[in-house]
Design a protein around this motif. Structure first.
Motif, PDB file in Angstrom:
ATOM      1  N   GLY A   1       0.845  -1.187   0.000  1.00 52.12           N
ATOM      2  CA  GLY A   1       0.000   0.000   0.000  1.00 52.12           C
ATOM      3  C   GLY A   1       0.876   1.231   0.000  1.00 52.12           C
ATOM      4  O   GLY A   1       0.748   2.100   0.861  1.00 52.12           O
ATOM      5  N   CYS A   2       1.769   1.310  -0.972  1.00 55.13           N
ATOM      6  CA  CYS A   2       2.842   2.312  -0.961  1.00 55.13           C
ATOM      7  C   CYS A   2       2.372   3.730  -1.254  1.00 55.13           C
ATOM      8  O   CYS A   2       3.130   4.678  -1.059  1.00 55.13           O
ATOM      9  CB  CYS A   2       3.937   1.920  -1.945  1.00 55.13           C
ATOM     10  SG  CYS A   2       3.409   1.849  -3.679  1.00 55.13           S
ATOM     11  N   GLY A   3       1.113   3.894  -1.723  1.00 57.16           N
ATOM     12  CA  GLY A   3       0.671   5.243  -2.062  1.00 57.16           C
ATOM     13  C   GLY A   3       1.550   5.838  -3.142  1.00 57.16           C
ATOM     14  O   GLY A   3       1.933   5.154  -4.103  1.00 57.16           O
ATOM     15  N   ASP A   4       1.910   7.105  -2.981  1.00 62.54           N
ATOM     16  CA  ASP A   4       2.700   7.766  -4.019  1.00 62.54           C
ATOM     17  C   ASP A   4       4.203   7.578  -3.844  1.00 62.54           C
ATOM     18  O   ASP A   4       4.999   8.218  -4.523  1.00 62.54           O
ATOM     19  CB  ASP A   4       2.357   9.255  -4.106  1.00 62.54           C
ATOM     20  CG  ASP A   4       2.691  10.027  -2.833  1.00 62.54           C
ATOM     21  OD1 ASP A   4       3.261   9.432  -1.895  1.00 62.54           O
ATOM     22  OD2 ASP A   4       2.386  11.241  -2.785  1.00 62.54           O
ATOM     23  N   GLY A   5       4.602   6.704  -2.913  1.00 67.65           N
ATOM     24  CA  GLY A   5       5.997   6.314  -2.800  1.00 67.65           C
ATOM     25  C   GLY A   5       6.862   7.173  -1.913  1.00 67.65           C
ATOM     26  O   GLY A   5       8.078   6.969  -1.867  1.00 67.65           O
ATOM     27  N   ALA A   6       6.271   8.093  -1.172  1.00 72.06           N
ATOM     28  CA  ALA A   6       7.083   8.981  -0.333  1.00 72.06           C
ATOM     29  C   ALA A   6       7.864   8.196   0.721  1.00 72.06           C
ATOM     30  O   ALA A   6       9.072   8.419   0.909  1.00 72.06           O
ATOM     31  CB  ALA A   6       6.202  10.038   0.325  1.00 72.06           C
ATOM     32  N   LEU A   7       7.197   7.268   1.416  1.00 72.51           N
ATOM     33  CA  LEU A   7       7.893   6.474   2.424  1.00 72.51           C
ATOM     34  C   LEU A   7       8.707   5.351   1.788  1.00 72.51           C
ATOM     35  O   LEU A   7       9.736   4.949   2.334  1.00 72.51           O
ATOM     36  CB  LEU A   7       6.904   5.908   3.435  1.00 72.51           C
ATOM     37  CG  LEU A   7       6.279   6.926   4.387  1.00 72.51           C
ATOM     38  CD1 LEU A   7       5.300   6.244   5.338  1.00 72.51           C
ATOM     39  CD2 LEU A   7       7.344   7.663   5.192  1.00 72.51           C
TER      40      LEU A   7
ATOM     41  N   GLN B   1      10.449   5.664  -0.786  1.00 77.21           N
ATOM     42  CA  GLN B   1      11.719   6.312  -1.093  1.00 77.21           C
ATOM     43  C   GLN B   1      12.598   6.450   0.145  1.00 77.21           C
ATOM     44  O   GLN B   1      13.806   6.214   0.096  1.00 77.21           O
ATOM     45  CB  GLN B   1      11.453   7.689  -1.708  1.00 77.21           C
ATOM     46  CG  GLN B   1      12.684   8.390  -2.234  1.00 77.21           C
ATOM     47  CD  GLN B   1      12.325   9.604  -3.077  1.00 77.21           C
ATOM     48  OE1 GLN B   1      11.370  10.332  -2.773  1.00 77.21           O
ATOM     49  NE2 GLN B   1      13.050   9.811  -4.143  1.00 77.21           N
ATOM     50  N   LYS B   2      11.991   6.805   1.281  1.00 79.47           N
ATOM     51  CA  LYS B   2      12.766   6.925   2.524  1.00 79.47           C
ATOM     52  C   LYS B   2      13.385   5.584   2.918  1.00 79.47           C
ATOM     53  O   LYS B   2      14.530   5.525   3.372  1.00 79.47           O
ATOM     54  CB  LYS B   2      11.868   7.447   3.658  1.00 79.47           C
ATOM     55  CG  LYS B   2      11.542   8.927   3.563  1.00 79.47           C
ATOM     56  CD  LYS B   2      10.781   9.387   4.777  1.00 79.47           C
ATOM     57  CE  LYS B   2      10.477  10.885   4.704  1.00 79.47           C
ATOM     58  NZ  LYS B   2      11.698  11.699   4.705  1.00 79.47           N
ATOM     59  N   ILE B   3      12.627   4.509   2.745  1.00 79.66           N
ATOM     60  CA  ILE B   3      13.164   3.187   3.056  1.00 79.66           C
ATOM     61  C   ILE B   3      14.328   2.868   2.127  1.00 79.66           C
ATOM     62  O   ILE B   3      15.369   2.361   2.559  1.00 79.66           O
ATOM     63  CB  ILE B   3      12.052   2.128   2.961  1.00 79.66           C
ATOM     64  CG1 ILE B   3      10.992   2.362   4.048  1.00 79.66           C
ATOM     65  CG2 ILE B   3      12.628   0.722   3.076  1.00 79.66           C
ATOM     66  CD1 ILE B   3       9.732   1.541   3.858  1.00 79.66           C
ATOM     67  N   GLY B   4      14.169   3.177   0.846  1.00 79.31           N
ATOM     68  CA  GLY B   4      15.230   2.915  -0.112  1.00 79.31           C
ATOM     69  C   GLY B   4      16.496   3.702   0.160  1.00 79.31           C
ATOM     70  O   GLY B   4      17.606   3.235  -0.135  1.00 79.31           O
ATOM     71  N   GLU B   5      16.349   4.878   0.755  1.00 79.73           N
ATOM     72  CA  GLU B   5      17.513   5.715   1.050  1.00 79.73           C
ATOM     73  C   GLU B   5      18.402   5.107   2.137  1.00 79.73           C
ATOM     74  O   GLU B   5      19.537   5.532   2.318  1.00 79.73           O
ATOM     75  CB  GLU B   5      17.051   7.116   1.459  1.00 79.73           C
ATOM     76  CG  GLU B   5      16.502   7.918   0.284  1.00 79.73           C
ATOM     77  CD  GLU B   5      15.803   9.202   0.715  1.00 79.73           C
ATOM     78  OE1 GLU B   5      15.660   9.412   1.952  1.00 79.73           O
ATOM     79  OE2 GLU B   5      15.374   9.970  -0.169  1.00 79.73           O
TER      80      GLU B   5
ATOM     81  N   VAL C   1      10.540  -2.502  -2.773  1.00 82.89           N
ATOM     82  CA  VAL C   1       9.554  -2.651  -3.840  1.00 82.89           C
ATOM     83  C   VAL C   1       8.239  -2.079  -3.328  1.00 82.89           C
ATOM     84  O   VAL C   1       7.777  -2.445  -2.238  1.00 82.89           O
ATOM     85  CB  VAL C   1       9.359  -4.135  -4.222  1.00 82.89           C
ATOM     86  CG1 VAL C   1       8.263  -4.280  -5.277  1.00 82.89           C
ATOM     87  CG2 VAL C   1      10.664  -4.741  -4.715  1.00 82.89           C
ATOM     88  N   GLY C   2       7.634  -1.182  -4.085  1.00 83.70           N
ATOM     89  CA  GLY C   2       6.326  -0.657  -3.732  1.00 83.70           C
ATOM     90  C   GLY C   2       5.227  -1.516  -4.331  1.00 83.70           C
ATOM     91  O   GLY C   2       5.379  -2.061  -5.429  1.00 83.70           O
ATOM     92  N   ALA C   3       4.129  -1.646  -3.607  1.00 84.86           N
ATOM     93  CA  ALA C   3       2.980  -2.406  -4.095  1.00 84.86           C
ATOM     94  C   ALA C   3       1.708  -1.648  -3.757  1.00 84.86           C
ATOM     95  O   ALA C   3       1.516  -1.219  -2.618  1.00 84.86           O
ATOM     96  CB  ALA C   3       2.946  -3.794  -3.465  1.00 84.86           C
ATOM     97  N   ASP C   4       0.847  -1.467  -4.740  1.00 87.23           N
ATOM     98  CA  ASP C   4      -0.415  -0.768  -4.508  1.00 87.23           C
ATOM     99  C   ASP C   4      -1.432  -1.213  -5.549  1.00 87.23           C
ATOM    100  O   ASP C   4      -1.065  -1.566  -6.681  1.00 87.23           O
ATOM    101  CB  ASP C   4      -0.215   0.751  -4.588  1.00 87.23           C
ATOM    102  CG  ASP C   4      -1.247   1.507  -3.771  1.00 87.23           C
ATOM    103  OD1 ASP C   4      -0.900   1.990  -2.673  1.00 87.23           O
ATOM    104  OD2 ASP C   4      -2.404   1.583  -4.219  1.00 87.23           O
TER     105      ASP C   4
ATOM    106  N   THR D   1       4.922   6.288  -7.858  1.00 89.55           N
ATOM    107  CA  THR D   1       6.069   5.666  -7.197  1.00 89.55           C
ATOM    108  C   THR D   1       7.178   5.383  -8.203  1.00 89.55           C
ATOM    109  O   THR D   1       8.359   5.627  -7.929  1.00 89.55           O
ATOM    110  CB  THR D   1       5.630   4.372  -6.477  1.00 89.55           C
ATOM    111  OG1 THR D   1       4.619   4.700  -5.516  1.00 89.55           O
ATOM    112  CG2 THR D   1       6.797   3.713  -5.768  1.00 89.55           C
ATOM    113  N   ARG D   2       6.823   4.885  -9.369  1.00 85.50           N
ATOM    114  CA  ARG D   2       7.824   4.639 -10.408  1.00 85.50           C
ATOM    115  C   ARG D   2       8.479   5.932 -10.870  1.00 85.50           C
ATOM    116  O   ARG D   2       9.665   5.944 -11.231  1.00 85.50           O
ATOM    117  CB  ARG D   2       7.172   3.927 -11.583  1.00 85.50           C
ATOM    118  CG  ARG D   2       6.805   2.475 -11.301  1.00 85.50           C
ATOM    119  CD  ARG D   2       6.043   1.852 -12.457  1.00 85.50           C
ATOM    120  NE  ARG D   2       5.753   0.437 -12.212  1.00 85.50           N
ATOM    121  CZ  ARG D   2       4.908  -0.290 -12.953  1.00 85.50           C
ATOM    122  NH1 ARG D   2       4.264   0.288 -13.985  1.00 85.50           N
ATOM    123  NH2 ARG D   2       4.694  -1.563 -12.667  1.00 85.50           N
TER     124      ARG D   2
END
Length: 263
Positions: free
Chosen positions: A56-62, A64-68, A74-77, A86-87
Motif C-alpha cells: 500500500g505504498c501510495g505515491d511512494g514517499a515512504l 523512497q525513505k526506506i530505499g535511502e 519494492v512498492g505495491a499498490d 512511485t515509479r
C-alpha cells in the motif's frame, strides 16, 4: 463538493461505490499521511541490502525513505495512479491487490503505513504477507484502529440514513482493536514483538472538504446533485467537535502500530 479526479485508463472501473485514487489529489490533500508515517519506519529499522515490500505504498514517499537506507525496496499498490507516481521516483513498484499477494519467500520485511484498513479481508492480507516473507521475516505497519475517525463515520452514517444512501459508503474500512489484530497475527503464524493503539488527533491542513474529496468521494458521488448540500450538512454536524474557533479542522484519528515476525 469538488469532483474527484480519476486517472483515465487506470484499469479500475469507475463505479460510485469504489474508492478511486489520484496521486495528484492525494499529494495535495493528504501529504500529512506519509509525514506522520516516519515513526513506523523507525520501527521497521531497515538495513542495507534487505529486500523490503512497501504494501500500500501510495505515491511512494515512504518507499523512497526506506530505499535511502540502502534497502532494496519494492512498492505495491492496487492503484495504477499510485504505482505510476512511485515509479516516477525511480522506484520499483507493482500494481497488486494486497488481499491477494502472490510473492513467495521473497522479502526480509514487509512494511505498510495507512493502508491495511482499506484491505477489509485482514486474514487474506496476513496470509499473503506470511507467504511473501522469508523465514524469520518481519511485518511492521501502522493503520487505523478501532474508533478511528469515529465522529466522521457517525456523521456520514446519519446522513446516509437521512438521505437514503448506502451506508456502506459511509464506513468502508477495517478498524480492529489491538487485541483483535494481535490474535489475527498470531493465528497467521506471527510472533508479535510490539503492538500499541493510540489516539492521534490529526490536523487537516486543507479542511474537511479536502479530506472527504480524498477519502470518501464515493459517498458524495452517490448523492449526485445533492452532494454540495450534504457536504454543508456534514460540516454543520462535525464543526462543534472537529473545528476550532480559528476554523481549523482536526480529525479524530486512532492508530494501531505493530512489529511482528514469523514464528
Amino acid at each position: 463538493m469538488p469532483c474527484r479526479e480519476v486517472v483515465v485508463g487506470d484499469g479500475v472501473e469507475n463505479a460510485v461505490s469504489e474508492q478511486v485514487w489520484s496521486a495528484e489529489v492525494y499529494s495535495r490533500n493528504a501529504r500529512f499521511v506519509s509525514d506522520l508515517g516516519v515513526g513506523v519506519v523507525e520501527w521497521l529499522d531497515p538495513k542495507p541490502g534487505e529486500r523490503i515490500l512497501d504494501l500500500g505504498c501510495g505515491d511512494g514517499a515512504l518507499t523512497q525513505k526506506i530505499g535511502e537506507t540502502g534497502a532494496e525496496v519494492v512498492g505495491a499498490d492496487a492503484s495504477a495512479s499510485f504505482v505510476e507516481a512511485t515509479r516516477a521516483r525511480g522506484l520499483d513498484a507493482r500494481q497488486v491487490d494486497g488481499q491477494a499477494l502472490n510473492f513467495s519467500k521473497e522479502f526480509d520485511a514487509i512494511f505498510s503505513n495507512a493502508a491495511l484498513h482499506w484491505m477489509t479481508d485482514g486474514e487474506a492480507v496476513i496470509k499473503g504477507v506470511e507467504r511473501a516473507l522469508k523465514p524469520g521475516g518481519r511485518f511492521v505497519a501502522e493503520f487505523g484502529g478501532h474508533g478511528n475517525v469515529a465522529a466522521i463515520r457517525t456523521a456520514l452514517r446519519a446522513l446516509a440514513d437521512k438521505h437514503g444512501i448506502d451506508d456502506t459508503l459511509a464506513d468502508p474500512w477495517f478498524f480492529p482493536t489491538a487485541d483483535e489484530y494481535r490474535g489475527m497475527l498470531e493465528a497467521g503464524g506471527f510472533t508479535v514483538d510490539r503492538i500499541e493503539m493510540f489516539h492521534r488527533p490529526t490536523h487537516l491542513p486543507r479542511g474537511l472538504t479536502s479530506w472527504i474529496e480524498t477519502f470518501r468521494a464515493p459517498f458524495f458521488d452517490a448523492a449526485g446533485s445533492r452532494a454540495d448540500h450534504l457536504m454543508s450538512e456534514l460540516e454543520a454536524l462535525l464543526s462543534p467537535q472537529l473545528r476550532d474557533r480559528a476554523g481549523q479542522w482536526t480529525a479524530d484519528y486512532v492508530r494501531i502500530r505493530f512489529a511482528a515476525r514469523l514464528a
